[in-house]
Motif scaffolding. Structure first.
Motif, PDB file in Angstrom:
ATOM      1  N   ALA A   1     -45.720 -18.200 -22.933  1.00  0.00           N
ATOM      2  CA  ALA A   1     -46.756 -18.154 -23.963  1.00  0.00           C
ATOM      3  C   ALA A   1     -46.124 -18.081 -25.349  1.00  0.00           C
ATOM      4  O   ALA A   1     -45.175 -17.316 -25.559  1.00  0.00           O
ATOM      5  CB  ALA A   1     -47.681 -16.960 -23.732  1.00  0.00           C
ATOM      6  N   PRO A   2     -46.625 -18.843 -26.328  1.00  0.00           N
ATOM      7  CA  PRO A   2     -46.046 -18.844 -27.683  1.00  0.00           C
ATOM      8  C   PRO A   2     -46.002 -17.468 -28.332  1.00  0.00           C
ATOM      9  O   PRO A   2     -45.043 -17.156 -29.044  1.00  0.00           O
ATOM     10  CB  PRO A   2     -46.983 -19.794 -28.455  1.00  0.00           C
ATOM     11  N   GLU A   3     -47.019 -16.637 -28.086  1.00  0.00           N
ATOM     12  CA  GLU A   3     -47.050 -15.325 -28.741  1.00  0.00           C
ATOM     13  C   GLU A   3     -45.987 -14.369 -28.210  1.00  0.00           C
ATOM     14  O   GLU A   3     -45.733 -13.315 -28.807  1.00  0.00           O
ATOM     15  CB  GLU A   3     -48.435 -14.693 -28.604  1.00  0.00           C
ATOM     16  N   ARG A   4     -45.342 -14.711 -27.090  1.00  0.00           N
ATOM     17  CA  ARG A   4     -44.298 -13.841 -26.537  1.00  0.00           C
ATOM     18  C   ARG A   4     -42.899 -14.428 -26.708  1.00  0.00           C
ATOM     19  O   ARG A   4     -41.933 -13.903 -26.162  1.00  0.00           O
ATOM     20  CB  ARG A   4     -44.572 -13.592 -25.050  1.00  0.00           C
TER      21      ARG A   4
ATOM     22  N   GLU B   1     -40.748 -14.569 -29.096  1.00  0.00           N
ATOM     23  CA  GLU B   1     -39.723 -13.743 -29.731  1.00  0.00           C
ATOM     24  C   GLU B   1     -39.043 -12.838 -28.696  1.00  0.00           C
ATOM     25  O   GLU B   1     -37.817 -12.701 -28.674  1.00  0.00           O
ATOM     26  CB  GLU B   1     -40.358 -12.904 -30.836  1.00  0.00           C
ATOM     27  N   ASP B   2     -39.865 -12.230 -27.840  1.00  0.00           N
ATOM     28  CA  ASP B   2     -39.304 -11.386 -26.779  1.00  0.00           C
ATOM     29  C   ASP B   2     -38.531 -12.220 -25.761  1.00  0.00           C
ATOM     30  O   ASP B   2     -37.521 -11.758 -25.207  1.00  0.00           O
ATOM     31  CB  ASP B   2     -40.415 -10.601 -26.084  1.00  0.00           C
TER      32      ASP B   2
ATOM     33  N   SER C   1     -39.199 -22.411 -29.139  1.00  0.00           N
ATOM     34  CA  SER C   1     -39.149 -21.287 -30.077  1.00  0.00           C
ATOM     35  C   SER C   1     -39.496 -21.646 -31.522  1.00  0.00           C
ATOM     36  O   SER C   1     -39.075 -20.959 -32.448  1.00  0.00           O
ATOM     37  CB  SER C   1     -37.751 -20.652 -30.038  1.00  0.00           C
TER      38      SER C   1
ATOM     39  N   HIS D   1     -42.025 -21.197 -33.321  1.00  0.00           N
ATOM     40  CA  HIS D   1     -42.749 -20.188 -34.102  1.00  0.00           C
ATOM     41  C   HIS D   1     -41.978 -18.875 -34.203  1.00  0.00           C
ATOM     42  O   HIS D   1     -42.466 -17.928 -34.819  1.00  0.00           O
ATOM     43  CB  HIS D   1     -44.121 -19.917 -33.476  1.00  0.00           C
TER      44      HIS D   1
END
Length: 445
Positions: free
Chosen positions: A380-383, A385-386, A418, A420
Motif C-alpha cells: 500500500a502506498p501509505e505504508r 516509508e515503513d 517508493s 511518494h
C-alpha cells in the motif's frame, strides 16, 4: 465385545504402538491427544485389537454422536449391555457391573464431553480397580493419574506410504515411482497429517500429484471430500477443524484467527504484542494460547531453550479464513508489521558487535514473519516509508547470511514503488542496494 472393523490398512505407527502399549502397562488411564485428523482413533483401534488378540476383554465406546453430557453413564451402560435397574441410577448400575471386571475400556472422541468424561473416568477408576481406560481426545481429560500422550504426526516415510496406499485404492494404476518428488512434497506441505494425506490421495483420479501440490495453498477446498459413510467431521478437513473450533471459547477463537498472521513459527512475546487488544487483553493471551495447545490446534516446540509455536498448514489456512472474515485483520497485520519492523531495526545495530551470531539466529527463525511483514508494508502506498525502512534495515542481515540476491530483489521492488516516500528514506534504501550489489559482484549496478 466386537471392535469396529477397519476398512483400510493400518500404515506405520510401529513405534507409537509400542509406546502406547508401554504406557498402558504403567498407567490405568492413557489419553491419546492430538490434532484433528492425526489418527488418534485408528491408533487406539490398533492397540485395542492387539489387546483383544492376546485374550484381554475390550470394550469400545464411541462418543462422537452423544451430545448431552448427562447421558454419558447411560450411554456407556447401553454400549456395554448393562441392563437398567429400577431405583438405581445409570452410574450406580454401571459401577456395579464393572467393579469386578478386568477390562480395557476405550472411550473414543471425548473432546466435546471433556468435563463429563473426566468426572466419569475419575469415578470409574476409583471404584473399579481392575479397569483400565484408553481415551482419545483433542485435549487431555486432566484427571489425576492420567498419562496424556500426544499422537505424533506421520514420519516422512510413513506419510508417503500412506499416500501411495490410499492412491492405489482409488487408482490401481498409480505409478508411485514416477511421482516420488511430488508425493514427498505433498506430504511435507500437509505436515504428515493422516486425514489430510488420505484426502489428498483421494484426488489422484482427477489430479496428478504435481497439480495437487500446486493447489495446496487452498488445501481446505482442494482436499474436499473423503468417504461418504464417515462422520461429517471426518469427511473433509474443514469439517474436522470446524468440530474443534466449535468447542473453543470466545477468546480462544479470536486468538486462533489472529495467529494466522504468522506464516512461520512465533514466540509468546510476539503473540502478546500482536494479538492483544481491548477485546483480547494481553494478560489473557497466555491462558488462551495454552488452551489452544492443549486442544491440539497449536503446536509447541522447544528451540534453544525457548518455546516456539506454530500452526499446522491446514489449521493456518482455516484460521486465515476466520481472520479475513473478521473486522480485525488490518489492525492485527499492522501490529505484526510494526513488531517485526522494530525487531529488524534493533538487529541492524546489534549485527555489528559480539552479539551478531545470536541475532543472526533470531532473524533466521523470524524470516517468514519478516518477509510477510515486508510484503504487507510494500502493498500500500501509505505504508511505503515503513517498507523502505524494513528493506533497508535488513541489508546487513542479507550481507552476513549471504542472501545478496534476495536482498537486492526486495530493495529494488520497494524502491520501484517508493515515489511518494521521503528522499532520505529512498536514499538510504538506494545506499543499501548499492552495497549489496557491490558485494554480489555487480559493479555496474
Amino acid at each position: 465385545m466386537t471392535l469396529p472393523v477397519p476398512l483400510t490398512s493400518f500404515v506405520g505407527r510401529v513405534r507409537e504402538m509400542a509406546a502406547v502399549r508401554e504406557l498402558l502397562g504403567a498407567s490405568r488411564l492413557v489419553t491419546l491427544a492430538g490434532a484433528a485428523g492425526s489418527g488418534k482413533t485408528r491408533l487406539a483401534l490398533a492397540v485395542a485389537q492387539e489387546h483383544a488378540e492376546s485374550g484381554e476383554e475390550i470394550a469400545w465406546v464411541s462418543l462422537a454422536s452423544l451430545t448431552d453430557p448427562s447421558l454419558l453413564p447411560a450411554h456407556l451402560a447401553a454400549v456395554l449391555v448393562v441392563p437398567e435397574e429400577q431405583d438405581c441410577s445409570p452410574l450406580a448400575t454401571l459401577l456395579a457391573a464393572l467393579r469386578g471386571r478386568r477390562l480395557l475400556l476405550v472411550l473414543d472422541n471425548c473432546e466435546h464431553l471433556a468435563l463429563a468424561c473426566a468426572d466419569l473416568v475419575e469415578v470409574l477408576l476409583r471404584e473399579c480397580p481392575a479397569l483400565r481406560i484408553l481415551a482419545t481426545s483433542r485435549e487431555p481429560l486432566a484427571v489425576l493419574g492420567e498419562h496424556a500422550w500426544l499422537t505424533p504426526l506421520l514420519s516422512a516415510e510413513e506419510a508417503v506410504t500412506l499416500f501411495v496406499d490410499r492412491a492405489r485404492a482409488v487408482l490401481p494404476a498409480f505409478a508411485a515411482a514416477a511421482e516420488t518428488d511430488s508425493v514427498e512434497a505433498i506430504c511435507r506441505r500437509l505436515d504428515g497429517l493422516p486425514l489430510a494425506i488420505e484426502l489428498a490421495a483421494a484426488r489422484v483420479p482427477v489430479l496428478a500429484p504435481a497439480q495437487l501440490l500446486a493447489r495446496l495453498d487452498d488445501g481446505l477446498r482442494t482436499l474436499g471430500a473423503g468417504s461418504r459413510t464417515a462422520p461429517p467431521r471426518q469427511r473433509t478437513l474443514r469439517g474436522a477443524i470446524d468440530w474443534s473450533f466449535a468447542l473453543l471459547g470466545e477468546a480462544e477463537r479470536a486468538l486462533l484467527a489472529r495467529l494466522a498472521v504468522f506464516p512461520g513459527s512465533f514466540s509468546l512475546t510476539a503473540v502478546e504484542r500482536i494479538c492483544a487488544d481491548d477485546r483480547l487483553p494481553a494478560e489473557g493471551i497466555l491462558d488462551a494460547l495454552a488452551a489452544l495447545v492443549e486442544k491440539s490446534l497449536v503446536c509447541m516446540e522447544l528451540r534453544s531453550g525457548e518455546a516456539r509455536y506454530r500452526l499446522l498448514e491446514v489449521v493456518r489456512q482455516y484460521a486465515r479464513e476466520r481472520l479475513t472474515a473478521s473486522a480485525d485483520e488490518a489492525a492485527v497485520r499492522g501490529r505484526h508489521a510494526a513488531f517485526f519492523l522494530a525487531l529488524v531495526e534493533e538487529s541492524e545495530e546489534q549485527l555489528h558487535g559480539y552479539g551478531a551470531p545470536a541475532w543472526l539466529a533470531v532473524l533466521d527463525e523470524e524470516t517468514p514473519n519478516i518477509r510477510a511483514a515486508g510484503d504487507w508494508l510494500a502493498a500500500a502506498p501509505e505504508r511505503i516509508e515503513d517498507a523502505l525502512r524494513m528493506a533497508r534495515g535488513l541489508y546487513r542481515y542479507w550481507y552476513s547470511s549471504g542472501r545478496f540476491a534476495e536482498g537486492r530483489a526486495r530493495l529494488a521492488a520497494v524502491l520501484e514503488r517508493s515515489g511518494h516516500a521521503s528522499l532520505l528514506a529512498r536514499a538510504r534504501a538506494m545506499t543499501a542496494l548499492g552495497f549489496l550489489s557491490i558485494c554480489h559482484g555487480d559493479y555496474a549496478a
